[in-house]
Design a protein around this motif. Structure first.
Motif, PDB file in Angstrom:
ATOM      1  N   ALA A 138       0.831  -1.208   0.000  1.00  0.00           N
ATOM      2  CA  ALA A 138       0.000   0.000   0.000  1.00  0.00           C
ATOM      3  C   ALA A 138       0.865   1.258   0.000  1.00  0.00           C
ATOM      4  O   ALA A 138       0.579   2.233  -0.712  1.00  0.00           O
ATOM      5  CB  ALA A 138      -0.922  -0.007   1.221  1.00  0.00           C
ATOM      6  N   LEU A 139       1.951   1.229   0.774  1.00  0.00           N
ATOM      7  CA  LEU A 139       2.831   2.399   0.884  1.00  0.00           C
ATOM      8  C   LEU A 139       3.479   2.737  -0.457  1.00  0.00           C
ATOM      9  O   LEU A 139       3.593   3.913  -0.823  1.00  0.00           O
ATOM     10  CB  LEU A 139       3.909   2.131   1.941  1.00  0.00           C
ATOM     11  CG  LEU A 139       4.861   3.285   2.288  1.00  0.00           C
ATOM     12  CD1 LEU A 139       4.091   4.496   2.789  1.00  0.00           C
ATOM     13  CD2 LEU A 139       5.874   2.828   3.330  1.00  0.00           C
ATOM     14  N   THR A 140       3.891   1.710  -1.206  1.00  0.00           N
ATOM     15  CA  THR A 140       4.551   1.966  -2.490  1.00  0.00           C
ATOM     16  C   THR A 140       3.624   2.646  -3.498  1.00  0.00           C
ATOM     17  O   THR A 140       4.081   3.364  -4.384  1.00  0.00           O
ATOM     18  CB  THR A 140       5.095   0.662  -3.117  1.00  0.00           C
ATOM     19  OG1 THR A 140       4.021  -0.273  -3.284  1.00  0.00           O
ATOM     20  CG2 THR A 140       6.193   0.068  -2.266  1.00  0.00           C
ATOM     21  N   LEU A 141       2.322   2.430  -3.352  1.00  0.00           N
ATOM     22  CA  LEU A 141       1.368   3.074  -4.255  1.00  0.00           C
ATOM     23  C   LEU A 141       1.334   4.587  -4.056  1.00  0.00           C
ATOM     24  O   LEU A 141       1.016   5.344  -4.983  1.00  0.00           O
ATOM     25  CB  LEU A 141      -0.036   2.493  -4.046  1.00  0.00           C
ATOM     26  CG  LEU A 141      -0.217   1.020  -4.413  1.00  0.00           C
ATOM     27  CD1 LEU A 141      -1.610   0.551  -4.040  1.00  0.00           C
ATOM     28  CD2 LEU A 141       0.045   0.798  -5.905  1.00  0.00           C
ATOM     29  N   PHE A 142       1.667   5.018  -2.834  1.00  0.00           N
ATOM     30  CA  PHE A 142       1.635   6.452  -2.529  1.00  0.00           C
ATOM     31  C   PHE A 142       2.999   7.129  -2.654  1.00  0.00           C
ATOM     32  O   PHE A 142       3.079   8.356  -2.706  1.00  0.00           O
ATOM     33  CB  PHE A 142       1.094   6.668  -1.109  1.00  0.00           C
ATOM     34  CG  PHE A 142      -0.356   6.342  -0.965  1.00  0.00           C
ATOM     35  CD1 PHE A 142      -1.331   7.254  -1.345  1.00  0.00           C
ATOM     36  CD2 PHE A 142      -0.763   5.105  -0.474  1.00  0.00           C
ATOM     37  CE1 PHE A 142      -2.680   6.951  -1.232  1.00  0.00           C
ATOM     38  CE2 PHE A 142      -2.101   4.790  -0.358  1.00  0.00           C
ATOM     39  CZ  PHE A 142      -3.067   5.712  -0.741  1.00  0.00           C
ATOM     40  N   MET A 143       4.063   6.345  -2.698  1.00  0.00           N
ATOM     41  CA  MET A 143       5.407   6.923  -2.717  1.00  0.00           C
ATOM     42  C   MET A 143       5.670   7.899  -3.873  1.00  0.00           C
ATOM     43  O   MET A 143       6.287   8.939  -3.664  1.00  0.00           O
ATOM     44  CB  MET A 143       6.469   5.820  -2.695  1.00  0.00           C
ATOM     45  CG  MET A 143       6.715   5.269  -1.295  1.00  0.00           C
ATOM     46  SD  MET A 143       7.859   3.864  -1.281  1.00  0.00           S
ATOM     47  CE  MET A 143       9.375   4.623  -1.857  1.00  0.00           C
ATOM     48  N   PHE A 145       3.729   9.969  -5.166  1.00  0.00           N
ATOM     49  CA  PHE A 145       3.063  11.240  -4.863  1.00  0.00           C
ATOM     50  C   PHE A 145       3.713  11.949  -3.670  1.00  0.00           C
ATOM     51  O   PHE A 145       3.463  13.135  -3.429  1.00  0.00           O
ATOM     52  CB  PHE A 145       1.582  10.990  -4.569  1.00  0.00           C
ATOM     53  CG  PHE A 145       0.876  10.253  -5.665  1.00  0.00           C
ATOM     54  CD1 PHE A 145       0.550  10.889  -6.860  1.00  0.00           C
ATOM     55  CD2 PHE A 145       0.568   8.906  -5.538  1.00  0.00           C
ATOM     56  CE1 PHE A 145      -0.083  10.214  -7.890  1.00  0.00           C
ATOM     57  CE2 PHE A 145      -0.066   8.214  -6.553  1.00  0.00           C
ATOM     58  CZ  PHE A 145      -0.388   8.867  -7.745  1.00  0.00           C
ATOM     59  N   MET A 146       4.532  11.216  -2.910  1.00  0.00           N
ATOM     60  CA  MET A 146       5.184  11.802  -1.743  1.00  0.00           C
ATOM     61  C   MET A 146       6.279  12.790  -2.116  1.00  0.00           C
ATOM     62  O   MET A 146       6.764  13.542  -1.269  1.00  0.00           O
ATOM     63  CB  MET A 146       5.787  10.696  -0.857  1.00  0.00           C
ATOM     64  CG  MET A 146       4.759   9.877  -0.109  1.00  0.00           C
ATOM     65  SD  MET A 146       5.552   8.637   0.936  1.00  0.00           S
ATOM     66  CE  MET A 146       4.130   7.925   1.754  1.00  0.00           C
ATOM     67  N   SER A 152       9.393  13.052   2.613  1.00  0.00           N
ATOM     68  CA  SER A 152       8.430  12.001   2.970  1.00  0.00           C
ATOM     69  C   SER A 152       8.713  10.699   2.233  1.00  0.00           C
ATOM     70  O   SER A 152       8.572   9.609   2.799  1.00  0.00           O
ATOM     71  CB  SER A 152       6.995  12.466   2.714  1.00  0.00           C
ATOM     72  OG  SER A 152       6.791  12.720   1.334  1.00  0.00           O
ATOM     73  N   GLY A 153       9.133  10.797   0.960  1.00  0.00           N
ATOM     74  CA  GLY A 153       9.473   9.602   0.206  1.00  0.00           C
ATOM     75  C   GLY A 153      10.672   8.877   0.813  1.00  0.00           C
ATOM     76  O   GLY A 153      10.707   7.652   0.873  1.00  0.00           O
ATOM     77  N   PRO A 186       1.844   6.690   7.341  1.00  0.00           N
ATOM     78  CA  PRO A 186       0.762   7.430   6.681  1.00  0.00           C
ATOM     79  C   PRO A 186       0.202   8.554   7.555  1.00  0.00           C
ATOM     80  O   PRO A 186      -0.103   9.635   7.064  1.00  0.00           O
ATOM     81  CB  PRO A 186      -0.301   6.349   6.422  1.00  0.00           C
ATOM     82  CG  PRO A 186       0.444   5.059   6.457  1.00  0.00           C
ATOM     83  CD  PRO A 186       1.545   5.255   7.438  1.00  0.00           C
ATOM     84  N   TRP A 190       0.604  12.558   6.578  1.00  0.00           N
ATOM     85  CA  TRP A 190      -0.619  13.359   6.471  1.00  0.00           C
ATOM     86  C   TRP A 190      -0.575  14.545   7.429  1.00  0.00           C
ATOM     87  O   TRP A 190      -0.896  15.668   7.046  1.00  0.00           O
ATOM     88  CB  TRP A 190      -1.832  12.485   6.762  1.00  0.00           C
ATOM     89  CG  TRP A 190      -3.120  13.263   6.705  1.00  0.00           C
ATOM     90  CD1 TRP A 190      -3.782  13.867   7.726  1.00  0.00           C
ATOM     91  CD2 TRP A 190      -3.866  13.564   5.525  1.00  0.00           C
ATOM     92  NE1 TRP A 190      -4.909  14.502   7.283  1.00  0.00           N
ATOM     93  CE2 TRP A 190      -4.982  14.339   5.930  1.00  0.00           C
ATOM     94  CE3 TRP A 190      -3.704  13.238   4.174  1.00  0.00           C
ATOM     95  CZ2 TRP A 190      -5.936  14.811   4.998  1.00  0.00           C
ATOM     96  CZ3 TRP A 190      -4.661  13.696   3.277  1.00  0.00           C
ATOM     97  CH2 TRP A 190      -5.747  14.468   3.692  1.00  0.00           C
TER      98      TRP A 190
END
Length: 195
Positions: A138-143, A145-146, A152-153, A186, A190
């Motif tokens: 799940a985390l890699t899907l948002f990386m 965009f970080m 944050s990335g 997360p 945020w």
């Protein structure tokens, strides 16, 4: 007790550094050097690259996120050998920036290695291993965009590196610690990024 667990992380850096020849190397060359069955080593090295100053390479965080996503999916499915699509395996990395990143990582890796040992190995096996793997997925899907939120990335990559280091050194305590961080990242991103 053997000194092997205490050198495991440095050994991965050594192997990567020995690969860095010429102006650039491909992701495939990194995979071949670390081994097609070395899921933990590959996850560790790519997450560390994304944590280091080498993360300044444009698009690197997104590439690392894609690589780790693919590795984790294959780990969940129980594959024995790493497979990467050509669009990723043929991507080139600057050896100069890569070597700078490796040099930067040496001291923190040497420091962390002193505390690692085989323990709580229950958490290195299924079904316990599934929870952190799905969280990393799940985390890699948002990386990608970080990158709009400074550092944050790199923080996300560092947490993944902790997990991979735990697998590599059979340190279930570190895997458990990374699980706590995976649940916290997360919320922290945020809070600090959007508050």
């Amino acid at each position: 007790m053997s000194d092997q667990p205490h050198r495991a992380l440095s050994d991965v850096l050594d192997r990567l550094e020995s690969t860095a020849r010429g102006e650039s190397i491909t992701v495939q060359e990194v995979v071949e050097k670390l081994g097609h069955k070395s899921f933990a080593s590959l996850m560790l090295i790519f997450s560390l690259i994304s944590t280091s100053p080498a993360s300044a390479i444009p698009g690197l965080t997104a590439t690392v996120a894609a690589i780790i996503f693919i590795l984790v999916v294959q780990m969940i499915l129980g594959r024995d050998c790493v497979w990467l699509p050509q669009i990723i395996s043929h991507r080139r990395l600057s050896t100069e920036k890569l070597c700078k990143g490796i040099g930067w990582l040496r001291k923190p890796v040497l420091f962390v290695e002193r505390f690692l040992k085989a323990r709580l190995t229950l958490f290195l096996h299924r079904p316990w291993l599934f929870l952190p793997l799905f969280l990393i997925l799940a985390l890699t899907l948002f990386m990608p965009f970080m990158e709009v939120i400074p550092t944050s990335g790199s923080i996300a990559s560092a947490v993944i590196a902790f997990f991979a280091a735990g697998l590599l050194t059979r340190d279930g305590g570190l895997v458990l610690f990374s699980l706590i961080l995976l649940l916290a990242v997360p919320v922290a991103v945020w809070h600090f990024g959007f508050s």
